[in-house]
Design a protein around this motif. Structure first.
Motif, PDB file in Angstrom:
ATOM      1  N   VAL A  54       0.241  -0.758  14.116  1.00  0.00           N
ATOM      2  CA  VAL A  54      -1.007  -0.284  13.491  1.00  0.00           C
ATOM      3  C   VAL A  54      -1.317  -1.189  12.295  1.00  0.00           C
ATOM      4  N   THR A  55      -2.578  -1.218  11.931  1.00  0.00           N
ATOM      5  CA  THR A  55      -2.997  -1.994  10.768  1.00  0.00           C
ATOM      6  C   THR A  55      -2.738  -1.171   9.514  1.00  0.00           C
ATOM      7  N   ALA A  56      -1.978  -1.733   8.571  1.00  0.00           N
ATOM      8  CA  ALA A  56      -1.704  -1.016   7.321  1.00  0.00           C
ATOM      9  C   ALA A  56      -2.576  -1.533   6.187  1.00  0.00           C
ATOM     10  N   ARG A  57      -2.969  -2.818   6.280  1.00  0.00           N
ATOM     11  CA  ARG A  57      -3.613  -3.425   5.121  1.00  0.00           C
ATOM     12  C   ARG A  57      -4.274  -4.752   5.502  1.00  0.00           C
ATOM     13  N   VAL A  58      -5.359  -5.063   4.800  1.00  0.00           N
ATOM     14  CA  VAL A  58      -5.994  -6.385   4.963  1.00  0.00           C
ATOM     15  C   VAL A  58      -6.152  -6.996   3.574  1.00  0.00           C
ATOM     16  N   VAL A  82       7.534 -11.727   8.455  1.00  0.00           N
ATOM     17  CA  VAL A  82       7.847 -10.354   8.853  1.00  0.00           C
ATOM     18  C   VAL A  82       8.808  -9.749   7.834  1.00  0.00           C
ATOM     19  N   GLY A  83       8.636  -8.462   7.585  1.00  0.00           N
ATOM     20  CA  GLY A  83       9.565  -7.738   6.726  1.00  0.00           C
ATOM     21  C   GLY A  83      10.555  -7.001   7.611  1.00  0.00           C
ATOM     22  N   ASN A  84      10.885  -5.779   7.230  1.00  0.00           N
ATOM     23  CA  ASN A  84      11.796  -4.983   8.050  1.00  0.00           C
ATOM     24  C   ASN A  84      11.044  -4.375   9.236  1.00  0.00           C
ATOM     25  N   THR A  85       9.935  -3.671   8.930  1.00  0.00           N
ATOM     26  CA  THR A  85       9.135  -3.056  10.009  1.00  0.00           C
ATOM     27  C   THR A  85       7.701  -3.574  10.021  1.00  0.00           C
ATOM     28  N   SER A  86       7.341  -4.361   9.015  1.00  0.00           N
ATOM     29  CA  SER A  86       5.960  -4.847   8.936  1.00  0.00           C
ATOM     30  C   SER A  86       5.876  -6.323   9.331  1.00  0.00           C
ATOM     31  N   LEU A  87       4.671  -6.701   9.751  1.00  0.00           N
ATOM     32  CA  LEU A  87       4.419  -8.078  10.189  1.00  0.00           C
ATOM     33  C   LEU A  87       3.134  -8.560   9.520  1.00  0.00           C
ATOM     34  N   PHE A 112      -3.461  -9.922   7.505  1.00  0.00           N
ATOM     35  CA  PHE A 112      -3.325  -8.528   7.938  1.00  0.00           C
ATOM     36  C   PHE A 112      -1.851  -8.112   7.856  1.00  0.00           C
ATOM     37  N   THR A 113      -1.598  -6.910   7.361  1.00  0.00           N
ATOM     38  CA  THR A 113      -0.248  -6.348   7.445  1.00  0.00           C
ATOM     39  C   THR A 113      -0.263  -5.284   8.535  1.00  0.00           C
ATOM     40  N   MET A 114       0.543  -5.523   9.566  1.00  0.00           N
ATOM     41  CA  MET A 114       0.649  -4.588  10.688  1.00  0.00           C
ATOM     42  C   MET A 114       2.038  -3.924  10.621  1.00  0.00           C
ATOM     43  N   VAL A 115       2.136  -2.693  11.054  1.00  0.00           N
ATOM     44  CA  VAL A 115       3.446  -2.022  11.048  1.00  0.00           C
ATOM     45  C   VAL A 115       3.799  -1.611  12.483  1.00  0.00           C
ATOM     46  N   HIS A 116       5.029  -1.970  12.853  1.00  0.00           N
ATOM     47  CA  HIS A 116       5.521  -1.645  14.197  1.00  0.00           C
ATOM     48  C   HIS A 116       5.949  -0.174  14.230  1.00  0.00           C
ATOM     49  N   LYS A 121       6.923   6.322  14.252  1.00  0.00           N
ATOM     50  CA  LYS A 121       7.571   6.007  12.964  1.00  0.00           C
ATOM     51  C   LYS A 121       7.771   4.492  12.844  1.00  0.00           C
ATOM     52  N   PRO A 122       7.718   3.945  11.582  1.00  0.00           N
ATOM     53  CA  PRO A 122       7.979   2.512  11.413  1.00  0.00           C
ATOM     54  C   PRO A 122       9.341   2.134  11.995  1.00  0.00           C
ATOM     55  N   SER A 123       9.364   1.025  12.717  1.00  0.00           N
ATOM     56  CA  SER A 123      10.577   0.629  13.433  1.00  0.00           C
ATOM     57  C   SER A 123      10.825  -0.879  13.216  1.00  0.00           C
ATOM     58  N   LYS A 145       3.429 -13.518  -0.542  1.00  0.00           N
ATOM     59  CA  LYS A 145       2.410 -12.462  -0.460  1.00  0.00           C
ATOM     60  C   LYS A 145       3.062 -11.104  -0.188  1.00  0.00           C
ATOM     61  N   TYR A 146       4.057 -11.101   0.710  1.00  0.00           N
ATOM     62  CA  TYR A 146       4.776  -9.865   1.041  1.00  0.00           C
ATOM     63  C   TYR A 146       5.389  -9.249  -0.221  1.00  0.00           C
ATOM     64  N   LYS A 147       6.014 -10.110  -1.051  1.00  0.00           N
ATOM     65  CA  LYS A 147       6.646  -9.630  -2.289  1.00  0.00           C
ATOM     66  C   LYS A 147       5.590  -9.111  -3.266  1.00  0.00           C
ATOM     67  N   GLU A 148       4.454  -9.805  -3.346  1.00  0.00           N
ATOM     68  CA  GLU A 148       3.378  -9.360  -4.246  1.00  0.00           C
ATOM     69  C   GLU A 148       2.831  -8.000  -3.818  1.00  0.00           C
ATOM     70  N   ILE A 149       2.668  -7.823  -2.509  1.00  0.00           N
ATOM     71  CA  ILE A 149       2.144  -6.545  -1.991  1.00  0.00           C
ATOM     72  C   ILE A 149       3.144  -5.413  -2.282  1.00  0.00           C
ATOM     73  N   LYS A 150       4.420  -5.695  -2.048  1.00  0.00           N
ATOM     74  CA  LYS A 150       5.476  -4.700  -2.338  1.00  0.00           C
ATOM     75  C   LYS A 150       5.423  -4.291  -3.817  1.00  0.00           C
ATOM     76  N   ALA A 151       5.247  -5.300  -4.692  1.00  0.00           N
ATOM     77  CA  ALA A 151       5.206  -5.024  -6.134  1.00  0.00           C
ATOM     78  C   ALA A 151       3.999  -4.147  -6.467  1.00  0.00           C
ATOM     79  N   LYS A 152       2.839  -4.461  -5.863  1.00  0.00           N
ATOM     80  CA  LYS A 152       1.629  -3.655  -6.096  1.00  0.00           C
ATOM     81  C   LYS A 152       1.847  -2.237  -5.625  1.00  0.00           C
ATOM     82  N   MET A 153       2.490  -2.101  -4.441  1.00  0.00           N
ATOM     83  CA  MET A 153       2.699  -0.759  -3.873  1.00  0.00           C
ATOM     84  C   MET A 153       3.669   0.060  -4.714  1.00  0.00           C
ATOM     85  N   SER A 154       4.690  -0.605  -5.247  1.00  0.00           N
ATOM     86  CA  SER A 154       5.671   0.172  -6.022  1.00  0.00           C
ATOM     87  C   SER A 154       5.075   0.616  -7.363  1.00  0.00           C
TER      88      SER A 154
HETATM   89  C1  LIG Z   1       1.109   2.056   8.016  1.00  0.00           C
HETATM   90  C2  LIG Z   1       1.957   3.336   8.086  1.00  0.00           C
HETATM   91  C3  LIG Z   1       2.553   3.457   9.481  1.00  0.00           C
HETATM   92  C4  LIG Z   1       3.085   3.169   7.065  1.00  0.00           C
HETATM   93  O1  LIG Z   1       3.820   4.372   7.084  1.00  0.00           O
HETATM   94  P1  LIG Z   1       4.837   4.725   5.900  1.00  0.00           P
HETATM   95  O2  LIG Z   1       5.506   5.993   6.234  1.00  0.00           O
HETATM   96  O3  LIG Z   1       4.163   4.552   4.588  1.00  0.00           O
HETATM   97  O4  LIG Z   1       5.897   3.579   6.120  1.00  0.00           O
HETATM   98  P2  LIG Z   1       6.995   3.031   5.143  1.00  0.00           P
HETATM   99  O5  LIG Z   1       6.812   3.415   3.718  1.00  0.00           O
HETATM  100  O6  LIG Z   1       8.304   3.323   5.801  1.00  0.00           O
HETATM  101  O7  LIG Z   1       6.724   1.449   5.244  1.00  0.00           O
HETATM  102  C5  LIG Z   1       6.896   0.782   6.452  1.00  0.00           C
HETATM  103  C6  LIG Z   1       6.472  -0.656   6.264  1.00  0.00           C
HETATM  104  O8  LIG Z   1       5.067  -0.704   6.103  1.00  0.00           O
HETATM  105  C7  LIG Z   1       4.740  -1.378   4.919  1.00  0.00           C
HETATM  106  N1  LIG Z   1       3.562  -0.741   4.376  1.00  0.00           N
HETATM  107  C8  LIG Z   1       3.269   0.570   4.319  1.00  0.00           C
HETATM  108  N2  LIG Z   1       2.075   0.770   3.756  1.00  0.00           N
HETATM  109  C9  LIG Z   1       1.585  -0.453   3.455  1.00  0.00           C
HETATM  110  C10 LIG Z   1       0.391  -0.925   2.846  1.00  0.00           C
HETATM  111  N3  LIG Z   1      -0.550  -0.085   2.435  1.00  0.00           N
HETATM  112  N4  LIG Z   1       0.232  -2.249   2.682  1.00  0.00           N
HETATM  113  C11 LIG Z   1       1.181  -3.131   3.102  1.00  0.00           C
HETATM  114  N5  LIG Z   1       2.339  -2.747   3.703  1.00  0.00           N
HETATM  115  C12 LIG Z   1       2.535  -1.428   3.859  1.00  0.00           C
HETATM  116  C13 LIG Z   1       5.959  -1.204   4.007  1.00  0.00           C
HETATM  117  O9  LIG Z   1       6.012  -2.226   3.027  1.00  0.00           O
HETATM  118  C14 LIG Z   1       7.071  -1.317   5.015  1.00  0.00           C
HETATM  119  O10 LIG Z   1       7.293  -2.670   5.323  1.00  0.00           O
HETATM  120  P3  LIG Z   1       8.788  -3.245   5.589  1.00  0.00           P
HETATM  121  O11 LIG Z   1       9.498  -2.280   6.487  1.00  0.00           O
HETATM  122  O12 LIG Z   1       8.555  -4.549   6.276  1.00  0.00           O
HETATM  123  O13 LIG Z   1       9.449  -3.376   4.273  1.00  0.00           O
HETATM  124  C15 LIG Z   1       1.118   4.622   7.752  1.00  0.00           C
HETATM  125  O14 LIG Z   1       0.656   4.526   6.431  1.00  0.00           O
HETATM  126  C16 LIG Z   1      -0.055   4.780   8.690  1.00  0.00           C
HETATM  127  O15 LIG Z   1       0.106   5.248   9.810  1.00  0.00           O
HETATM  128  N6  LIG Z   1      -1.260   4.396   8.246  1.00  0.00           N
HETATM  129  C17 LIG Z   1      -2.460   4.487   9.089  1.00  0.00           C
HETATM  130  C18 LIG Z   1      -2.536   3.292  10.036  1.00  0.00           C
HETATM  131  C19 LIG Z   1      -3.820   3.306  10.808  1.00  0.00           C
HETATM  132  O16 LIG Z   1      -4.255   4.321  11.257  1.00  0.00           O
HETATM  133  N7  LIG Z   1      -4.428   2.098  10.964  1.00  0.00           N
HETATM  134  C20 LIG Z   1      -5.726   1.965  11.591  1.00  0.00           C
HETATM  135  C21 LIG Z   1      -5.693   2.027  13.070  1.00  0.00           C
HETATM  136  S1  LIG Z   1      -4.622   0.884  13.824  1.00  0.00           S
END
Ligand SMILES: CC(C)(COP(=O)(O)OP(=O)(O)OC[C@H]1O[C@@H](n2cnc3c(N)ncnc32)[C@H](O)[C@@H]1OP(=O)(O)O)[C@@H](O)C(=O)NCCC(=O)NCCS
Length: 157
Positions: A54-58, A82-87, A112-116, A121-123, A145-154
């Motif tokens: 899924v798309t988490a961020r642009v 790629v991170g742990n679960t994100s690409l 784009f940050t995509m999450v597997h 659940k993130p995998s 960029k990944y580190k900067e995004i993590k810092a912003k999120m924390s």
């Molecule tokens: C994206 C989503 C799965 C993350 O779930 P979550 O429970 O917050 O996941 P986690 O906190 O375990 O983070 C999982 C990974 O996602 C990354 N992540 C989560 N939110 C993020 C964001 N807003 N921006 C960037 N990365 C993000 C984390 O850094 C982590 O990366 P890593 O494993 O590589 O270190 C959840 O927020 C979601 O389902 N969002 C809606 C997605 C959607 O509907 N998209 C549009 C349609 S495709």
């Protein structure tokens, strides 16, 4: 081909912009291009993850030039990190006019940050191996960029 290499998951699509893609000014609607970019980012990331994403961020979505109806648009997705679960996918939109071929110009770029996801659940995703000089540079940029995004999120949490 090694499935962990950046080149394995690279995805590309090419299409002609039609009147249905127009905005009120008569050129291509930005939202049409953003949808195309999101689709190519999803294909790129799911190919590497070998699963659903899924798309988490642009980030850094930039419109460098407007695109005319009738132009040929090529949308390219390439993993940058790629991170742990994100690409992280770098998406580039290139454009050239259909009536005269010239070197395509960069019209849009974004990261784009995509999450597997597995069972909703993130995998974890496989590691990514850059091979060429350009890929290694892109990977280093992606890591930063990944580190900067993590810092912003924390900071937010
Ligand atoms: C994206 C989503 C799965 C993350 O779930 P979550 O429970 O917050 O996941 P986690 O906190 O375990 O983070 C999982 C990974 O996602 C990354 N992540 C989560 N939110 C993020 C964001 N807003 N921006 C960037 N990365 C993000 C984390 O850094 C982590 O990366 P890593 O494993 O590589 O270190 C959840 O927020 C979601 O389902 N969002 C809606 C997605 C959607 O509907 N998209 C549009 C349609 S495709």
């Amino acid at each position: 081909m090694n499935q962990n290499n950046i080149s394995f998951s690279r995805a590309e699509t090419c299409t002609v912009m039609e009147p249905i893609h127009s905005n009120i000014f008569g050129n291509v609607h930005g939202g049409e291009l953003m949808k195309l970019m999101d689709i190519i980012a999803g294909i790129t990331a799911s190919k590497h993850a070998n699963g659903m994403v899924v798309t988490a961020r642009v980030d850094e979505l930039e419109f460098h030039k407007s695109i005319n109806i009738g132009a040929v648009v090529t949308c390219v997705g390439q993993l940058s990190y790629v991170g742990n679960t994100s690409l992280q996918v770098m998406v580039t939109v290139l454009v050239h006019e259909i009536e005269r071929y010239s070197e395509p110009e960069v019209a849009l770029t974004a990261f784009f940050t995509m999450v597997h996801l597995k069972d909703h659940k993130p995998s974890p995703v496989p590691p990514l191996y850059p091979t060429t000089k350009e890929e290694k540079e892109l990977f280093a940029l992606g890591e930063q960029k990944y580190k900067e995004i993590k810092a912003k999120m924390s900071k937010k949490s």
